[in-house]
Motif scaffolding. Structure first.
Motif, PDB file in Angstrom:
ATOM      1  N   PHE A 237      48.841 123.610  55.515  1.00  0.00           N
ATOM      2  CA  PHE A 237      49.501 124.207  56.668  1.00  0.00           C
ATOM      3  C   PHE A 237      50.594 123.255  57.131  1.00  0.00           C
ATOM      4  CE2 PHE A 237      46.324 121.391  58.331  1.00  0.00           C
ATOM      5  CZ  PHE A 237      46.911 120.803  59.448  1.00  0.00           C
ATOM      6  N   TYR A 238      51.516 123.796  57.903  1.00  0.00           N
ATOM      7  CA  TYR A 238      52.518 122.976  58.582  1.00  0.00           C
ATOM      8  C   TYR A 238      52.874 123.678  59.882  1.00  0.00           C
ATOM      9  CZ  TYR A 238      55.980 126.286  56.687  1.00  0.00           C
ATOM     10  OH  TYR A 238      56.689 127.423  56.374  1.00  0.00           O
ATOM     11  N   PHE A 239      53.656 123.027  60.726  1.00  0.00           N
ATOM     12  CA  PHE A 239      54.010 123.656  61.986  1.00  0.00           C
ATOM     13  C   PHE A 239      55.424 123.269  62.386  1.00  0.00           C
ATOM     14  CE2 PHE A 239      51.336 119.908  62.680  1.00  0.00           C
ATOM     15  CZ  PHE A 239      52.162 119.090  63.445  1.00  0.00           C
ATOM     16  N   THR A 240      55.969 124.045  63.305  1.00  0.00           N
ATOM     17  CA  THR A 240      57.285 123.793  63.878  1.00  0.00           C
ATOM     18  C   THR A 240      57.089 123.548  65.370  1.00  0.00           C
ATOM     19  OG1 THR A 240      57.745 126.117  64.381  1.00  0.00           O
ATOM     20  CG2 THR A 240      58.280 125.349  62.156  1.00  0.00           C
ATOM     21  N   THR A 241      58.136 123.707  66.161  1.00  0.00           N
ATOM     22  CA  THR A 241      57.964 123.612  67.611  1.00  0.00           C
ATOM     23  C   THR A 241      57.392 124.899  68.192  1.00  0.00           C
ATOM     24  OG1 THR A 241      60.257 124.327  67.928  1.00  0.00           O
ATOM     25  CG2 THR A 241      59.838 121.954  67.910  1.00  0.00           C
ATOM     26  N   SER A 242      57.340 125.969  67.399  1.00  0.00           N
ATOM     27  CA  SER A 242      56.920 127.259  67.955  1.00  0.00           C
ATOM     28  C   SER A 242      55.861 127.996  67.140  1.00  0.00           C
ATOM     29  CB  SER A 242      58.136 128.185  68.116  1.00  0.00           C
ATOM     30  OG  SER A 242      58.789 128.365  66.866  1.00  0.00           O
ATOM     31  N   ASP A 243      55.621 127.578  65.899  1.00  0.00           N
ATOM     32  CA  ASP A 243      54.694 128.315  65.039  1.00  0.00           C
ATOM     33  C   ASP A 243      53.853 127.362  64.207  1.00  0.00           C
ATOM     34  OD1 ASP A 243      55.572 131.453  64.962  1.00  0.00           O
ATOM     35  OD2 ASP A 243      57.296 130.157  65.292  1.00  0.00           O
ATOM     36  N   ILE A 244      52.655 127.841  63.859  1.00  0.00           N
ATOM     37  CA  ILE A 244      51.772 127.163  62.912  1.00  0.00           C
ATOM     38  C   ILE A 244      51.650 128.080  61.709  1.00  0.00           C
ATOM     39  CG2 ILE A 244      49.473 126.193  62.543  1.00  0.00           C
ATOM     40  CD1 ILE A 244      49.326 126.266  65.748  1.00  0.00           C
ATOM     41  N   ILE A 245      51.877 127.561  60.515  1.00  0.00           N
ATOM     42  CA  ILE A 245      51.872 128.382  59.312  1.00  0.00           C
ATOM     43  C   ILE A 245      50.790 127.895  58.374  1.00  0.00           C
ATOM     44  CG2 ILE A 245      53.170 129.161  57.307  1.00  0.00           C
ATOM     45  CD1 ILE A 245      55.021 128.000  60.399  1.00  0.00           C
ATOM     46  N   ILE A 246      49.817 128.766  58.100  1.00  0.00           N
ATOM     47  CA  ILE A 246      48.774 128.478  57.117  1.00  0.00           C
ATOM     48  C   ILE A 246      49.249 129.007  55.772  1.00  0.00           C
ATOM     49  CG2 ILE A 246      46.368 128.858  56.470  1.00  0.00           C
ATOM     50  CD1 ILE A 246      45.785 129.469  59.406  1.00  0.00           C
ATOM     51  N   ILE A 247      49.202 128.159  54.753  1.00  0.00           N
ATOM     52  CA  ILE A 247      49.678 128.536  53.424  1.00  0.00           C
ATOM     53  C   ILE A 247      48.500 129.024  52.595  1.00  0.00           C
ATOM     54  CG2 ILE A 247      50.835 127.740  51.342  1.00  0.00           C
ATOM     55  CD1 ILE A 247      52.050 125.495  53.118  1.00  0.00           C
ATOM     56  N   ASP A 249      47.345 131.574  49.005  1.00  0.00           N
ATOM     57  CA  ASP A 249      47.857 131.804  47.658  1.00  0.00           C
ATOM     58  C   ASP A 249      48.905 132.904  47.616  1.00  0.00           C
ATOM     59  OD1 ASP A 249      46.356 129.817  46.531  1.00  0.00           O
ATOM     60  OD2 ASP A 249      44.675 131.131  46.018  1.00  0.00           O
ATOM     61  N   ASP A 250      48.677 133.988  48.348  1.00  0.00           N
ATOM     62  CA  ASP A 250      49.565 135.145  48.256  1.00  0.00           C
ATOM     63  C   ASP A 250      50.306 135.453  49.551  1.00  0.00           C
ATOM     64  OD1 ASP A 250      48.764 135.647  45.588  1.00  0.00           O
ATOM     65  OD2 ASP A 250      46.940 136.611  46.331  1.00  0.00           O
ATOM     66  N   ILE A 251      49.989 134.735  50.614  1.00  0.00           N
ATOM     67  CA  ILE A 251      50.595 135.072  51.902  1.00  0.00           C
ATOM     68  C   ILE A 251      50.517 133.855  52.818  1.00  0.00           C
ATOM     69  CG2 ILE A 251      48.439 135.900  52.931  1.00  0.00           C
ATOM     70  CD1 ILE A 251      50.066 138.033  54.376  1.00  0.00           C
ATOM     71  N   SER A 252      51.405 133.827  53.791  1.00  0.00           N
ATOM     72  CA  SER A 252      51.357 132.800  54.825  1.00  0.00           C
ATOM     73  C   SER A 252      50.889 133.438  56.127  1.00  0.00           C
ATOM     74  CB  SER A 252      52.739 132.166  55.031  1.00  0.00           C
ATOM     75  OG  SER A 252      53.140 131.471  53.877  1.00  0.00           O
ATOM     76  N   ILE A 253      49.981 132.764  56.806  1.00  0.00           N
ATOM     77  CA  ILE A 253      49.462 133.251  58.091  1.00  0.00           C
ATOM     78  C   ILE A 253      50.221 132.537  59.199  1.00  0.00           C
ATOM     79  CG2 ILE A 253      47.442 133.561  59.552  1.00  0.00           C
ATOM     80  CD1 ILE A 253      47.317 135.020  56.848  1.00  0.00           C
ATOM     81  N   ASP A 254      50.920 133.306  60.020  1.00  0.00           N
ATOM     82  CA  ASP A 254      51.734 132.746  61.102  1.00  0.00           C
ATOM     83  C   ASP A 254      50.962 132.821  62.422  1.00  0.00           C
ATOM     84  OD1 ASP A 254      53.811 131.809  62.661  1.00  0.00           O
ATOM     85  OD2 ASP A 254      54.708 133.794  62.899  1.00  0.00           O
ATOM     86  N   ILE A 255      50.849 131.679  63.089  1.00  0.00           N
ATOM     87  CA  ILE A 255      50.216 131.623  64.410  1.00  0.00           C
ATOM     88  C   ILE A 255      51.297 131.272  65.426  1.00  0.00           C
ATOM     89  CG2 ILE A 255      48.450 130.533  65.836  1.00  0.00           C
ATOM     90  CD1 ILE A 255      46.939 129.838  63.293  1.00  0.00           C
ATOM     91  N   PRO A 256      51.830 132.262  66.158  1.00  0.00           N
ATOM     92  CA  PRO A 256      52.847 131.964  67.178  1.00  0.00           C
ATOM     93  C   PRO A 256      52.229 131.190  68.338  1.00  0.00           C
ATOM     94  CG  PRO A 256      52.814 134.310  66.577  1.00  0.00           C
ATOM     95  CD  PRO A 256      51.559 133.695  66.055  1.00  0.00           C
ATOM     96  N   MET A 257      52.750 130.007  68.618  1.00  0.00           N
ATOM     97  CA  MET A 257      52.176 129.186  69.691  1.00  0.00           C
ATOM     98  C   MET A 257      52.286 129.859  71.048  1.00  0.00           C
ATOM     99  SD  MET A 257      53.385 125.301  68.801  1.00  0.00           S
ATOM    100  CE  MET A 257      53.201 124.569  67.176  1.00  0.00           C
ATOM    101  N   ILE A 258      53.335 130.645  71.260  1.00  0.00           N
ATOM    102  CA  ILE A 258      53.523 131.272  72.568  1.00  0.00           C
ATOM    103  C   ILE A 258      52.395 132.241  72.888  1.00  0.00           C
ATOM    104  CG2 ILE A 258      54.942 133.217  71.771  1.00  0.00           C
ATOM    105  CD1 ILE A 258      56.683 132.708  74.310  1.00  0.00           C
TER     106      ILE A 258
END
Length: 445
Positions: A237-247, A249-258
């Motif tokens: 996984f990695y994150f930005t200032t606004s989202d957390i992205i779980i990597i 195999d076939d898709i990325s799961i986006d967790i919006p921090m807001i």
């Protein structure tokens, strides 16, 4: 008679010794128990303090500081592979800095090996980019892209990884550590996995509407995410200032921090009382949470200051390469005027603490050939304005506009020139000036 008395005396002595021993043991164990209780209470108090820090969620009106780190780009190549990555400079603790840099190199140069046999690839590009650099944390996204060579028609292959660091220790941040201790993790993952999977399977129709024709085994896919979390196996996984992205195999799961701001601890969890950095003028300070700024070469000059009763946001766009001496002098003159105005504004703000002052401009200087006058000209465009109001009016009415514009900057045409006309009846002003670089005189067009 004597023997009987002597026997009784021996019995009394032995009994007394036993009683004294038992009493001593009871006192000793009681003391140990008390010490254990004190120790347990100390541990509980320490845990309580840690829990309090860990449960500090994200303030949607709050601010944060970027790390005062230098991000130094690096290039490397091997047979069939081109690597693009970076190293960090500026940590006081050089051992931690070296530890992080070695790990960045390691994940960059080995990211493809688990899933790609380089002998079956025509070419491969590996790019490691920094996605978060704030609040004593660092997040990286590693992306591998190439084409296979073991089929008639070469197929595109790609791999994505994430790696995240606590700059205080150099240790990697675990997925659960992004969130507060009381975060409803199953609820967060279930809802975000559902939304991400639906978004991935949506298709655009001819009428420009998004529809989902095949939901697939969406419940099984969500259950897989939940099972990975349950087994503590969400490692990519990695994150930005606004989202957390779980990597996945076939898709990325986006967790919006807001959407889950009360449970996001990453902005506060790794802060320290003392600075970790050698310098204090590299990153931006007092940026609004869930927003970002990049100090890059796109803008020649920027000035961002967000303090208790003034807000300055200025951008200067100009390409210095091959510029004429007149352009250089013009730009230097404009920047000098800006900084003088900023100095005057700060004096005014210091004298009138009940008022709030805003200075917001974008200035562009460029040379071009004018078809009307048939000559080379230099054009200077200034757009923006200065504003004065009460601190209360800024906090209640104007600041929300600034925050929202900064959060929407990548979704709209906002270029950090704010429009408060609906509230202040003052719109951004625009002034365009033309100059003849040979005569250094203004030209009227």
């Amino acid at each position: 008679m004597f023997k009987s008395t002597k026997g009784k005396l021996i019995f009394v002595i032995i009994f007394s010794i036993i009683c004294i021993t038992i009493t001593a043991l009871l006192i000793m164990y009681s003391k140990i128990d008390i010490e254990d209780q004190v120790e347990q209470e100390t541990i509980l108090n320490t845990q309580s303090i840690q829990t309090s820090n860990d449960e500090q969620g994200l303030d949607l009106k709050g601010k944060y500081n970027q790390n005062d780190l230098k991000i130094v780009g690096k290039q490397a190549s091997q047979e069939k592979i081109e690597f693009s990555y970076f190293q960090i400079e500026g940590l006081k603790d050089k051992n931690i800095q070296e530890k992080i840099n070695k790990e960045i190199e390691n994940v960059t140069f080995n990211s493809y090996k688990e899933k790609i046999n380089i002998q079956n690839v025509n070419n491969l590009s590996v790019s490691t980019s920094c996605t978060a650099n704030y609040s004593n944390i660092l997040s990286l996204n590693v992306y591998c892209w190439g084409r296979s060579s073991n089929t008639v028609e070469s197929e595109i292959i790609d791999i994505e990884k994430g790696i995240n660091f606590d700059l205080k220790t150099g240790n990697q941040i675990k997925f659960r550590e992004i969130f507060t201790n009381n975060a409803p993790m199953y609820d967060i993952l279930r809802k975000c996995a559902y939304n991400s999977i639906l978004r991935d399977r949506a298709e655009l129709t001819l009428s420009q509407e998004m529809v989902i024709n095949n939901y697939g085994n969406i419940e099984e896919d969500i259950a897989l995410v939940m099972e990975l979390y349950k087994r503590d196996k969400i490692n990519q996984f990695y994150f930005t200032t606004s989202d957390i992205i779980i990597i996945m195999d076939d898709i990325s799961i986006d967790i919006p921090m807001i959407d889950w701001s009360n449970y996001i601890a990453i902005y506060n969890k790794y802060l320290s009382t003392e600075s970790l950095f050698e310098n204090d003028d590299i990153g931006y300070n007092n940026l609004y949470t869930l927003t970002t700024r990049q100090k890059d070469s796109y803008y020649y000059y920027t000035n961002y200051q967000n303090e208790s009763n003034y807000f300055i946001d200025i951008f200067f766009e100009w390409q210095e390469d091959n510029a004429s001496e007149f352009e250089k002098q013009l730009v230097a003159s404009k920047i000098k005027e800006i900084e003088e105005e900023i100095s005057n504004l700060k004096v005014l703000a210091n004298q009138n603490t009940q008022n709030f002052y805003i200075m917001n401009y974008k200035i562009t200087v460029e040379d071009y050939f004018d078809d009307f006058t048939k000559q080379n000209l230099v054009k200077c465009v200034e757009r923006g304005n200065s504003y004065e109001m009460t601190v209360h009016d800024f906090t209640e009415n104007i600041e929300p506009i600034i925050i929202q514009d900064n959060r929407n900057v990548y979704e709209s045409d906002v270029e950090f020139v704010y429009d408060f006309s609906s509230l202040l009846n003052i719109a951004p002003q625009e002034l365009t000036e033309y100059y003849n670089p040979k005569t250094e005189q203004k030209v009227v067009i």
